[in-house]
Design a protein around this motif. Structure first.
Motif, PDB file in Angstrom:
ATOM      1  N   TYR A   1      18.387  16.523  12.360  1.00  0.00           N
ATOM      2  CA  TYR A   1      17.739  17.827  12.526  1.00  0.00           C
ATOM      3  C   TYR A   1      17.048  18.336  11.265  1.00  0.00           C
ATOM      4  O   TYR A   1      16.194  19.216  11.334  1.00  0.00           O
ATOM      5  CB  TYR A   1      18.750  18.865  13.015  1.00  0.00           C
ATOM      6  CG  TYR A   1      19.117  18.681  14.459  1.00  0.00           C
ATOM      7  CD1 TYR A   1      18.194  18.940  15.466  1.00  0.00           C
ATOM      8  CD2 TYR A   1      20.382  18.232  14.832  1.00  0.00           C
ATOM      9  CE1 TYR A   1      18.523  18.763  16.799  1.00  0.00           C
ATOM     10  CE2 TYR A   1      20.722  18.050  16.165  1.00  0.00           C
ATOM     11  CZ  TYR A   1      19.778  18.313  17.147  1.00  0.00           C
ATOM     12  OH  TYR A   1      20.099  18.122  18.473  1.00  0.00           O
TER      13      TYR A   1
ATOM     14  N   SER B   1      11.224  15.964  13.365  1.00  0.00           N
ATOM     15  CA  SER B   1      10.576  17.122  13.968  1.00  0.00           C
ATOM     16  C   SER B   1       9.176  16.768  14.444  1.00  0.00           C
ATOM     17  O   SER B   1       8.748  17.132  15.541  1.00  0.00           O
ATOM     18  CB  SER B   1      10.517  18.270  12.957  1.00  0.00           C
ATOM     19  OG  SER B   1       9.848  19.389  13.496  1.00  0.00           O
TER      20      SER B   1
ATOM     21  N   GLU C   1       9.041  14.881  17.736  1.00  0.00           N
ATOM     22  CA  GLU C   1       9.391  15.604  18.951  1.00  0.00           C
ATOM     23  C   GLU C   1       8.204  15.733  19.905  1.00  0.00           C
ATOM     24  O   GLU C   1       8.354  15.611  21.113  1.00  0.00           O
ATOM     25  CB  GLU C   1       9.924  16.995  18.601  1.00  0.00           C
ATOM     26  CG  GLU C   1      11.360  17.016  18.126  1.00  0.00           C
ATOM     27  CD  GLU C   1      12.337  16.691  19.235  1.00  0.00           C
ATOM     28  OE1 GLU C   1      12.538  17.541  20.123  1.00  0.00           O
ATOM     29  OE2 GLU C   1      12.885  15.585  19.228  1.00  0.00           O
TER      30      GLU C   1
ATOM     31  N   ASP D   1      16.098  22.127  20.593  1.00  0.00           N
ATOM     32  CA  ASP D   1      14.734  22.590  20.319  1.00  0.00           C
ATOM     33  C   ASP D   1      14.721  23.681  19.262  1.00  0.00           C
ATOM     34  O   ASP D   1      13.823  23.723  18.405  1.00  0.00           O
ATOM     35  CB  ASP D   1      14.085  23.108  21.608  1.00  0.00           C
ATOM     36  CG  ASP D   1      13.822  21.992  22.620  1.00  0.00           C
ATOM     37  OD1 ASP D   1      13.835  20.808  22.217  1.00  0.00           O
ATOM     38  OD2 ASP D   1      13.613  22.308  23.810  1.00  0.00           O
TER      39      ASP D   1
ATOM     40  N   PHE E   1      15.169  22.188  15.636  1.00  0.00           N
ATOM     41  CA  PHE E   1      13.948  21.575  15.124  1.00  0.00           C
ATOM     42  C   PHE E   1      12.886  22.625  14.817  1.00  0.00           C
ATOM     43  O   PHE E   1      12.025  22.420  13.964  1.00  0.00           O
ATOM     44  CB  PHE E   1      13.407  20.545  16.111  1.00  0.00           C
ATOM     45  CG  PHE E   1      14.016  19.175  15.939  1.00  0.00           C
ATOM     46  CD1 PHE E   1      14.027  18.558  14.697  1.00  0.00           C
ATOM     47  CD2 PHE E   1      14.582  18.509  17.012  1.00  0.00           C
ATOM     48  CE1 PHE E   1      14.600  17.302  14.522  1.00  0.00           C
ATOM     49  CE2 PHE E   1      15.155  17.257  16.855  1.00  0.00           C
ATOM     50  CZ  PHE E   1      15.151  16.648  15.605  1.00  0.00           C
TER      51      PHE E   1
ATOM     52  N   GLN F   1      13.790  24.303  10.956  1.00  0.00           N
ATOM     53  CA  GLN F   1      14.306  23.307  10.007  1.00  0.00           C
ATOM     54  C   GLN F   1      14.567  23.866   8.616  1.00  0.00           C
ATOM     55  O   GLN F   1      15.411  23.340   7.886  1.00  0.00           O
ATOM     56  CB  GLN F   1      13.343  22.127   9.897  1.00  0.00           C
ATOM     57  CG  GLN F   1      13.548  21.078  10.962  1.00  0.00           C
ATOM     58  CD  GLN F   1      12.870  19.773  10.620  1.00  0.00           C
ATOM     59  OE1 GLN F   1      11.803  19.745  10.030  1.00  0.00           O
ATOM     60  NE2 GLN F   1      13.489  18.669  10.990  1.00  0.00           N
TER      61      GLN F   1
END
Length: 355
Positions: A210, A216, A219, A269, A272, A275
């Motif tokens: 993460y 990220s 994703e 979600d 991310f 962060q």
């Protein structure tokens, strides 16, 4: 100065510290790799009645050997593919230049010069800010501005050149017959939070962190794959917090604590998306924003009850040869790093065609 921006230009994954390779052992036959094949029962070290066998050694180094072999095969394919592209592009330009009555270098300069424009101030500042955010110790913006401009101009040249070559190849209807790269399959347990049907023909097991910026970034690609292939793909997420990301472990535990209340993917979600704020207080705040039972969540996170679950996930990744994040196993075939959608599409389409 090039090294200052290497993290932005060259990296596609958060990497674990390299491990020291173990020494080789006596052999009975030689494998095609040129390395000796180890007899699992053969001793490789002895002292005071204690024996270490080749099997003991192999158990330790096998994941790293698997990773190194996979990297070797991938690099070999990339070398061949780049060589083929270079030959094709060179011949296409030579054909065009000959028709125009010009030398290839002169023809290429003429074709591309109008497409190259200097980077804007905003573009220069964006690269500087990204490098700073990635932890690089840089002098004031004005001092490195010329180097950043040179760096961006080189990137633009590469982008313009690629677009031009792509057009030439499309116009000439170039057909590449080199077989696509397919990584060796690795057995990876598809255990963990998932999206997609259990019986989907494609299973993607993702090992991620993460706190890793490349995770990220990936994703978006993952969501595109799921949107494009729908019920044909099942995604399984597994934790792989890296040791130098000091907040990744607790973040992973937080997602698993949220899973107990049926909101794993919502927390996934959210983590991310924030962060830069993954300390324990921020994790608890996120739980509140997701309307979780705060008391249960806080108790779960503070007790560390999910630490073992995270550790088991990471161990599975290590055994599969994961050395950095994100790492994706598409039906057991490793794709390492924040790779483009096309990398997934190539393997997925090939797998679906074989079904």
């Amino acid at each position: 100065m090039r090294a200052l921006f290497a993290v932005l230009a060259l990296s596609a994954a958060c990497q674990s510290p390299a491990k020291t390779p173990a020494a080789t052992a006596p052999a009975k036959t030689v494998q095609s790799t040129g390395q000796p094949e180890l007899d699992p029962k053969a001793p490789v070290a002895k002292w005071n009645g204690t024996t270490v066998t080749a099997g003991d050694l192999q158990e330790l180094v096998k994941p790293e050997e698997r990773r190194m072999e996979a990297e070797h095969q991938e690099q070999l394919y990339k070398l061949r593919k780049a060589g083929l592209d270079s030959i094709v592009n060179k011949k296409l330009v030579e054909e065009k230049a000959k028709a125009a009555g010009m030398a290839p270098e002169e023809f290429l300069r003429k074709e591309l010069s109008s497409q190259l424009t200097p980077p804007t101030e905003a573009e220069l500042k964006k690269v500087y800010d990204q490098a700073k955010a990635a932890g690089q110790a840089l002098p004031e913006f004005a001092q490195v501005k010329p180097q950043i401009e040179q760096y961006l101009m080189q990137q633009k040249q590469q982008e313009v050149l690629k677009r031009y070559y792509d057009k030439l190849r499309a116009d000439a209807k170039v057909e590449v017959l080199l077989p696509p790269y397919k990584p060796a399959r690795v057995e990876v347990a598809a255990v963990g939070p998932s999206k997609g049907p259990q019986g989907a023909p494609i299973t993607i097991v993702e090992f991620s962190d993460y706190q890793c910026p490349y995770c990220s970034k990936a994703e978006g690609t993952v969501k595109q794959v799921l949107a494009e292939y729908g019920d044909k793909v099942r995604l399984v997420y597994r934790d792989y917090p890296l040791p130098f990301h000091d907040k990744a472990q607790k973040a992973a535990e937080a997602a698993n604590c949220a899973a107990d209340q049926g909101k794993y993917w919502e927390m996934h979600d959210k983590l991310f998306g924030q962060q830069e704020s993954l300390d324990v207080a921020a994790l608890k705040k996120a739980a509140g924003e997701l309307k979780l039972d705060q008391g249960k969540f806080d108790k779960c996170l503070d007790s560390g009850e999910k630490a073992k679950e995270v550790a088991e996930s990471k161990k599975a990744g290590e055994q599969a040869g994961v050395s950095g994040t994100p790492a994706f196993f598409v039906n057991g075939m490793l794709l390492s790093g924040a790779l483009p959608y096309e990398s997934f599409k190539t393997i997925i389409d090939s797998e679906l065609k074989a079904k």
